[in-house]
Scaffold this motif. Structure first.
Motif, short mmCIF file in Angstrom:
data_model
loop_
_atom_site.label_atom_id
_atom_site.label_comp_id
_atom_site.label_asym_id
_atom_site.label_seq_id
_atom_site.Cartn_x
_atom_site.Cartn_y
_atom_site.Cartn_z
N GLY A 7 0.83 -1.21 0.00
CA GLY A 7 0.00 0.00 0.00
C GLY A 7 0.85 1.25 0.00
O GLY A 7 0.59 2.21 -0.75
N THR A 8 1.91 1.24 0.82
CA THR A 8 2.81 2.39 0.88
C THR A 8 3.48 2.61 -0.47
O THR A 8 3.57 3.74 -0.97
CB THR A 8 3.89 2.14 1.96
N GLU A 9 3.94 1.52 -1.05
CA GLU A 9 4.60 1.57 -2.36
C GLU A 9 3.66 2.17 -3.41
O GLU A 9 4.04 3.06 -4.19
CB GLU A 9 4.98 0.12 -2.72
N VAL A 10 2.41 1.71 -3.40
CA VAL A 10 1.45 2.19 -4.40
C VAL A 10 1.11 3.66 -4.14
O VAL A 10 0.95 4.44 -5.08
CB VAL A 10 0.19 1.30 -4.40
N ALA A 11 1.02 4.03 -2.86
CA ALA A 11 0.73 5.43 -2.53
C ALA A 11 1.85 6.33 -3.04
O ALA A 11 1.60 7.43 -3.55
CB ALA A 11 0.53 5.58 -1.03
N LYS A 12 3.08 5.83 -2.91
CA LYS A 12 4.22 6.60 -3.44
C LYS A 12 4.11 6.77 -4.94
O LYS A 12 4.31 7.86 -5.48
CB LYS A 12 5.53 5.87 -3.10
N GLU A 66 1.77 9.46 -5.76
CA GLU A 66 2.30 10.82 -5.61
C GLU A 66 3.20 11.21 -6.77
O GLU A 66 3.14 12.33 -7.28
CB GLU A 66 3.07 10.94 -4.29
N THR A 67 4.01 10.28 -7.19
CA THR A 67 4.90 10.54 -8.32
C THR A 67 4.07 10.88 -9.57
O THR A 67 4.40 11.80 -10.31
CB THR A 67 5.75 9.28 -8.63
N SER A 68 3.01 10.14 -9.78
CA SER A 68 2.16 10.38 -10.96
C SER A 68 1.67 11.81 -10.96
O SER A 68 1.57 12.45 -12.01
CB SER A 68 0.92 9.45 -10.93
N ALA A 123 -7.24 3.54 -14.34
CA ALA A 123 -8.28 4.32 -13.67
C ALA A 123 -7.71 5.64 -13.17
O ALA A 123 -8.31 6.72 -13.33
CB ALA A 123 -8.89 3.54 -12.50
N ALA A 124 -6.51 5.56 -12.58
CA ALA A 124 -5.87 6.77 -12.04
C ALA A 124 -5.61 7.78 -13.15
O ALA A 124 -5.82 9.00 -12.97
CB ALA A 124 -4.57 6.37 -11.35
N PRO A 129 -8.98 14.84 -7.54
CA PRO A 129 -8.06 14.30 -6.54
C PRO A 129 -8.45 12.87 -6.14
O PRO A 129 -9.63 12.60 -5.93
CB PRO A 129 -8.20 15.27 -5.35
N TYR A 130 -7.46 12.01 -6.07
CA TYR A 130 -7.73 10.62 -5.72
C TYR A 130 -6.61 10.08 -4.84
O TYR A 130 -5.54 10.66 -4.76
CB TYR A 130 -7.86 9.76 -6.99
N GLU A 131 -6.88 8.97 -4.22
CA GLU A 131 -5.85 8.27 -3.45
C GLU A 131 -5.76 6.84 -3.96
O GLU A 131 -6.66 6.35 -4.63
CB GLU A 131 -6.18 8.30 -1.95
N MET A 132 -4.67 6.18 -3.63
CA MET A 132 -4.43 4.86 -4.20
C MET A 132 -3.76 4.01 -3.13
O MET A 132 -2.76 4.43 -2.56
CB MET A 132 -3.49 5.01 -5.39
#
Lengths: 172, 172, 172, 172, 172, 172, 172, 172
Positions: free
Chosen positions: G159-164, G167-169, H22-23, H32-35
């Motif tokens: 989850g942390t990895e995907v959240a990062k 953010e990069t995107s 999707a993102a 704004p979205y979260e992942m």
């Protein structure tokens, strides 16, 4: 009579007993809706006009149920940008697998929010419509939470009933 | 340039390598054809106009290839009374079963002449078009009979090749 | 009695109630047709002679319905170059999926214009035959356009019926 | 060269690498066989003659492999009363499910002894042929029993290999 | 009473009405047979003994019918080298697709001659047994040819019946 | 009343007649069990609490039956480390194939011991529970061996019945 | 070397890379196990002896993996009353659907605890074995709870990895 | 950074390349979205908290993608009343059919808006989210209409490209 917010469309009047499940939910939540028959293949002109005028006429959501090569929901989705919910109906010897794949496997760019095949799917189409509408109506959110609680309560009661059955079995 | 008698339509230019099989047959039989992309879901307006103008523009047959919830052939068939031939294309993880069911399971009143999934289906769409056109063109009937003979001949040659392989195996 | 233009063939007399749907369409459009039973597997000789003599006897189109490993349409298509329309029939526990795949998945070179499984497919076989014949008979085109309009009209009427049902629900 | 007892037929020379598995078994058991290509749909005349002359030419068994709407085995079975063994071949996007259903779902009266899809099926077609021939050749029965023992032996050896792997894992 | 040449085995007495179709064919051709119940899973010991003693007791062929994870035919085939014919029976909600795949998808080395799901399959198991036995009994070959002719004759009669129906329709 | 060792849970009281098969086995082997309704989707809170308290309350095994997108067994397995047995139930037009795949295709780390669709699966869930419990109760092992023998005996009796039927047929 | 508590059996050494997933779990939990190859169809004698001696030799659980008409787990379950876990393996063109149905659709009386098709299924077979053994070994329960926590932790990290990534995107 | 309106959840980081579709749509529409990663089976606690806090944290919609026995979307839908969109992902040998059925066949009361299997489904999940949000944001409606036009334009361009290819073929 209030302006309908949800349109329920079906490919044939023979789908009415299934699609009535969606209508019952809308009535339960006191949401004005309309109901008609339109066929992607047999009355494309009407279907198109229905889809195109939907937003203008104040509809927020369209629920479309069809069987076989079920193109109705996808057809409507190609002509509007309001959310379209698809209900695959079992109406051929292939038992709804055809309707499911023809409804859900939409190409990039034109989504159909697909529900389960048949009666449960129609009911859930009504509930999904409520969930969408609830995003700007806190009263509906309240009602949906109550509905969820009521469901849990019903399951609880079924549990009691089954536990009783279990005890009876013991005595036999 | 002669007026096209057959229109080949596909849902995306990525289907071209498959649908080219139909075109190759039409060229082989020297039948003028046209080829375009039209999507039931992403360009419904164009698709409708294409279908509606088909007969007026002199088309006798439309061949339509699409994948996934493949509505293209059915969509066109809902807007014209000339024969529509559907080619299901494998373009999703479900390997073309979705395209097959979405193409073939048409409701009463709006037929789509469905071919096999993929390359063979596209080729056969071309041949079926020839068979339909041949009903009033004895020259095409002649050519189709020759084509049939040629196929039998090719099978015969494959038989010889395989028989040779068999003899070789013996000596090993 | 006029010379039949369309031949309807079925694998067994038990398929008659399904294939009668195709015949009803032909009668509706006033097209002379013939109807017989021929089995790819149980009477191959008759089937072959039927297929081979079809064109000579003036048939323009053959409609073939069968169930299970449904080879009838493909068998006929291998022996003639007139268009062959296949109707998969549900006659085994596998519910027509077997008949569909055995009819539609024809190899390159020998197309079968495959319809939906069962009753709708048989009816559509009749309509596709009309569409093919209409290419050189403007009167049939007219009738097909009327048929299309009539279908749209029927859908319209179903829509009215359903809308009435909807109003009644409201009052409950 | 001895008169062939088994005929191996396939729908296309592209099926050879699969059907060669059947041939290898026949060579292993020293049974004379022949091998050819015949297509139910593209060379029906040849296929029929092949099937009709089979018994007269001394064949005891025919092994037929085909893909898609795999009618080859059923076609042959409709023209002869010697046993026909069918091998469904994976040659379309539907991965052999089409060939399996088109081969196995034969109507009452015309059996096809259907094998597994693909390579294993072809090999087993050879072994079933041996089993049938062995009913009047005790020498073949002996060889089949040896073959069975050899298989069990190979499994035993695989077991030893895997047990070794297991021990190695332990030490890691 | 003559020594049985064919053994009919089924997984449960509830399969009897299906497997009786095979028996009826054997009686028709006057072939002595035996019939029993043996379950791969519920009575493996009996099944094994049955399979192992089959050849010694003079059986030439075993016909095995079962539903669900239908292992009966494959189990028997693993214990004997006489031909085993498998009949998949529809006995679960999955409608016989489970029985078909569990019967036909045998690994290399152990073939089961698989028939269609259900009643037709059971009947064809009887006919395939006749075809195998006929290889050394010209009288059976004669009878099988007569049977084939009789089938063709029956189809012919069905054709006449259907043609009559067609004429009647005309007058309506 | 003894503390239950096995919990039987079902998604709805309409599954009771199926899941009762599991309960009957537990009663037959004299194992205390409990029975309730809990829905992964409609009463997740209760289901979680049920799963989480299971081990503490002394349950050794949970048997969970559900239809459609059958998440019940997997949901419970995600919340406990005692063995969870899943019974897919046929409750939608897709005939239990949906319930089977939703129950069995669990990701790495969270197994569900999946049984056959429907009644047989529920019964077998009971037997598997017995097998697990028997690992530390030799008396249950004895009973399971007796049960196995009894099954074999029943098959034997069915065999006698069928053999009698066979003799009768002969005389007809 | 400690006496094995779990036996891992597979139909062929080609299944080793899949079944090794089960073994890895057993090693991770420090449970002695054995591993061998036994084929229901190619080495029935060995398979039977393996199954029959299992309990006597101290095995508590058997894990059996096989492809195609996967009878291995069911075969073993018919010969023992210790729990049998089945792993369907993808080894034919039908992609494991055959192995799944042949493993899971067992008749009343003889359960097989069926896992997902392939690698995940093999791994879960190991974990289910641990869950069963843990019923009388609190140390294993502890380890299983840790394993569950570790899984949740790994998901957290993903989850942390995907959240990062998310953010990069944003910055792009 | 703006408060996310849409949450994208996936069962494993290996699903990221699919769910990124999707993102990308959400970024395109400036939403704004979260992942994150959350597994129904491996981290149920986190998933529940995620679902339960969603509305409170201001999320309007959750998009959930998972493979195999894909319970993620249904799990979340059981814990919230905001709309949940499910994306079935192909991650097992059964090619996504398992994920599709496990996602779409939800019971009455708990809908999941199901998209196509894989990449197209993920993209469409983003677009459906836009459609839902657009009901109270006319600017999004405008953008969606532009997006639709742009799609039609792209199809038009593909049509030109294919027409050119067609002309080139002619000259060859």
């Amino acid at each position: 009579m209030k302006n309908p917010l949800v349109g329920i469309v079906m490919g044939s009047s023979s789908d009415l007993s299934i699609m009535e499940e969606a209508a019952a939910i809308l009535r339960h939540f006191d949401i004005p809706y309309e109901m008609t028959v339109a066929s992607a293949h047999r009355s494309p002109e009407k279907t198109r006009e229905y889809a195109r005028s939907a937003q203008r006429r104040g509809l927020n959501i369209i629920i479309a149920g069809a069987g076989g090569a079920a193109h109705l929901a996808g057809f409507i989705a190609s002509e509007t940008v309001i959310p379209v919910i698809g209900v695959p109906i079992e109406s051929t010897p292939l038992r709804g697998m055809d309707a499911l794949l023809a409804t859900v496997q939409m190409p990039s760019g034109v989504p159909v929010a697909t529900m389960a095949v048949g009666r449960s799917g129609a009911k859930n189409a009504g509930i999904l419509a409520m969930q969408i509408l609830s995003l700007h109506r806190p009263d509906l959110t309240e009602k949906l939470l109550e509905y969820k609680e009521e469901m849990a309560h019903q399951v609880e009661e079924m549990g009691t009933e089954v536990a009783k059955h279990r005890e009876t079995s013991d005595k036999v």
